[in-house]
Scaffold this active site. Structure first.
Site, PDB file in Angstrom:
ATOM      1  CD  GLU A 170      39.613 -33.886  41.509  1.00  0.00           C
ATOM      2  OE1 GLU A 170      40.054 -34.171  40.371  1.00  0.00           O
ATOM      3  OE2 GLU A 170      39.015 -34.709  42.231  1.00  0.00           O
ATOM      4  CB  SER A 444     -23.323 -23.615  24.029  1.00  0.00           C
ATOM      5  OG  SER A 444     -24.306 -24.432  23.439  1.00  0.00           O
TER       6      SER A 444
END
Length: 749
Positions: A170, A444
């Site tokens: 690079e 319930s």
């Protein structure tokens, strides 16, 4: 002419001032944010670590699954961390080691021998290991809006061949230039001129870092000028090693869904499931080669192209003297060696949603997305897998159309930690989280609060108190009078209090709630953990209001814990990016209801499973497993609920439709099926029903609540607060009988 020169000079001064001002602006932008960007890290969320010791409850296949989701590679013989060799119930594991809050678990090779359901022994080089922990699975992250993810690594921890290979490919003159390369720019300019458009940039590593940190990816002359100027300024303020280290941590190397993979350390984990410092030369070269085009050279999608690019990088490394030709030849002969194990990261959005909500009580979004926090949770991959399997199996039986939805929450009974959570039928869908946000009447499922409020008044109510299950009407100032009905549309006359709850009789429950006072019922709900407002109307006794599965989990966790209320926790510890503990979420609890009253309620909830509305679920559980729970059904079968607990786990399950339409299910025919399917395969201990001080057991006639003799007709063993046993007696004396009721069987011989 003189005027023209004067004007040009003034324009020059203006441009000079503007240029200087612009440079000052760029310089300030760099110096004020560069260090922060180096540490801009998302939070990582981890599951609980699996603890192994002789006697630990775990099956061989479950250990194999845990190692699979951790990404351990299957080999014939372990040679490095992250590998496992299995021979049936014998596991040779080379652990990775992990830095836990306050201590570090070392990497080591251990031999784990298992029986059918338990660990038999753990040894390391022939010596017994008392306790070990595997590294925890990363189950997600809390990322910034741009989705970037990275793992920081110091430059001195980067393999030398990777550093030199990166520079060779690079930026060969990185340590000589001032942030830009004249030859690189000239080469790029020639390529652009030949093609007639911008196709190359000639950027140095410094310029690439500037572009990634500060600039857009568009290819324009203005952006290139900014890039060059900022690269020079960056080099003036920071040394080369700092810039290279930042680049190594920032470089973009691929995508996983919406998550962007940045930096070599994270890429090493993502593609190879290996720490950066342990990468082979062939793996290092592949990552360096991917910089040119992470999508183009993605080794999973384009393996041949990635291999060619890797080999080009190896040739460059040879040409620049980084490695020898022999090393390159060996590396080229290696396969891509990718991590093929399935990842569980980010596949539990419902649980991660709970974690985020609890974190945001104390942390800002910026802290969670930028400071690199490590979040250690109570999430259990094994319980989650079984909860998802049970959900899939039962839902496919009940509904093939896909219109029926569900949500479940599982907690640890001893700690109140949320161990598993399902927010809908599509487990990996990050949409509406029904476990936290579906607010429905509870039916319930709220009844235990009514009975607990009564049992606290031990001078008035016992489990053997007689209640009237007959029709009645409550007038209302406005609208129609309230007339509750039983589910079976029948009246059952006089029933004992524990029977009314076990069989979920609406009329008896509503009468009891009205006698206690609706304000007393509402107060009990608040004490059990319902923090939002509840409607203080008669229908509250039968579940009116809006409640999420999380609300019900809090309520039933308090009941299961003997009246001790604690906030449901998903988080155990938070550690900062440097490994320093920030916060430990300790177990906090306070008593809200007397232990004696809660104990009596648990008896009635055990009866639900033995002889009441939960008996079909009891039949699906192993014979040894004692469990307590309660079903819930709302009007027209719109909601099916079940909540219950064993000796180690508490779970709440809801089923319903998002459009609130009827399901045709009761709590017993819907949610209970899923609950019992899960508990039968996950719970390791039955409910340990130890009687507290102040409780005594008496034998009563279940038809009228009178004291009676053991072995007499309808004889039942029932617990009472000492001194509150029934005074009236039957005429039957104790008789010899080999038959024991289920309550007597809890206490053995």
């Amino acid at each position: 002419m003189k005027k023209t020169r004067t004007l040009l000079f003034k324009l020059f001064i203006v441009f000079l001032v503007l240029g200087a001002g612009y440079l000052i602006y760029l310089d300030a932008r760099i110096t004020s944010t560069f260090t922060d960007k180096m540490w801009e890290l998302p939070a990582k969320v981890y599951a609980r670590p699996l603890e192994l010791f002789a006697g630990a409850d775990i099956k061989p296949d479950d250990l194999a699954y845990e190692l699979e989701v951790l990404g351990y590679r299957k080999v014939a013989h372990t040679r490095k961390p992250g590998q496992v060799a299995r021979n049936r119930s014998r596991f040779e594991i080379y652990t990775r080691g992990f830095g836990f809050p306050g201590e570090r678990e070392p990497a080591r090779r251990v031999l784990v021998e298992l029986g059918p359901t338990k660990v038999q022994s753990i040894t390391e080089e022939g010596r017994a290991v008392d306790l070990m922990r595997l590294d925890p699975a990363q189950i997600g992250g809390i990322y910034p809006t741009h989705g970037e993810d990275r793992v920081l690594v110091r430059l001195d921890a980067v393999p030398e061949t990777l550093r030199q290979g990166l520079l060779a490919v690079e930026d060969q003159r990185f340590y000589q230039h001032w942030g830009f390369s004249i030859t690189g720019i000239a080469r790029a300019a020639y390529s652009n001129m030949v093609s007639g458009r911008v196709v190359a940039g000639g950027s140095t590593i410094t310029q690439q870092l500037v572009k990634n940190y500060y600039l857009s990816p568009e290819r324009t002359i203005l952006r290139k000028v900014n890039e060059l100027l900022m690269a020079v300024l960056l080099e003036l303020h920071y040394d080369k090693d700092q810039i290279l280290e930042s680049y190594i941590n920032e470089v973009y190397l691929g995508q996983e869904g919406r998550r962007a993979i940045h930096g070599f350390a994270l890429a090493a984990r993502h593609y190879f499931d290996t720490p950066l410092e342990q990468l082979g030369l062939h793996q290092q070269a592949l990552l360096v080669g991917m910089i040119k085009g992470p999508s183009l050279y993605n080794p999973r999608r384009n393996p041949e192209r990635a291999t060619q690019r890797r080999n080009v990088v190896l040739d460059v490394m040879v040409a620049e003297g980084v490695i020898s030709e022999e090393h390159a030849m060996v590396a080229k002969a290696m396969p891509l060696d990718l991590n093929r194990a399935p990842s569980i990261r980010d596949t539990f959005p419902a649980y991660l949603d709970l974690v985020r909500r609890q974190l945001r009580i104390e942390y800002r979004d910026e802290q969670l997305t930028q400071e690199g926090l490590r979040i250690f949770t109570a999430f259990d991959p094994l319980l989650q897998r079984q909860l998802e399997r049970s959900t899939q199996a039962v839902m496919s039986q009940l509904d093939k159309s896909g219109e029926l939805e569900t949500a479940s929450i599982v907690t640890r009974l001893d700690s109140g930690e949320v161990a598993a959570l399902v927010g809908g039928r599509r487990f990996s869908y990050a949409g509406f989280n029904r476990a936290l946000d579906a607010r429905r009447p509870a039916g319930s499922l709220l009844k235990p609060a009514v009975y607990l409020a009564a049992l606290e008044q031990s001078d008035k109510y016992t489990l053997a108190s007689v209640l009237s299950d007959t029709a009645f009407t409550v007038p209302r100032p406005q609208g129609e009078p309230w007339q509750p009905r039983n589910f079976d549309r029948m009246e059952h006359g006089d029933v004992l209090l524990y029977q009314a709850l076990a069989h979920s009789y609406n009329l008896a429950t509503a009468r009891l709630g009205m006698d206690l006072g609706i304000d007393s019922v509402a107060d009990m709900l608040r004490r059990l953990g319902i923090e939002h407002a509840v409607p203080e109307v008669p229908a509250l006794t039968l579940g009116a209001g809006e409640y999420s599965p999380l609300d019900m989990a809090v309520l039933y966790q308090t009941i299961a814990a003997g009246g001790f209320r604690s906030p449901l926790r998903s988080i155990r510890d938070v550690v900062d990016a440097r490994g320093v503990p920030e916060k430990r979420y300790e177990l906090l609890y306070d008593r809200q209801v007397s232990l004696q009253a809660t104990y009596l309620l648990q008896y009635a909830l055990l009866e639900v499973m033995q002889n009441g509305t939960g008996r079909s679920g009891r039949a699906a559980l192993p014979e040894w497993m004692t469990a307590a729970g309660k079903s819930g059904t709302t009007n027209d079968g719109r909601d099916s609920w079940f909540a219950g607990f064993s000796g180690d786990l508490m779970a709440v399950t809801w089923m319903g439709r998002d459009d609130n339409g009827g399901t045709g299910l009761t709590g017993s025919t819907g949610a209970l099926k899923l609950w019992s399917h899960f508990m039968a395969r996950s719970s390791k201990r039955g409910l340990n029903y130890n009687m507290p001080e102040g409780i005594e057991v008496a034998t009563v006639d279940s038809s009228n609540g009178y004291r009676t003799g053991t072995g007499c007709p309808n004889a039942r063993s029932v617990p009472f607060v000492a001194g509150t046993e029934p005074r009236r007696k039957t005429n039957c004396s104790a008789k010899k009988s080999g038959i024991r009721d289920w309550f007597q069987s809890l206490f053995g011989d």
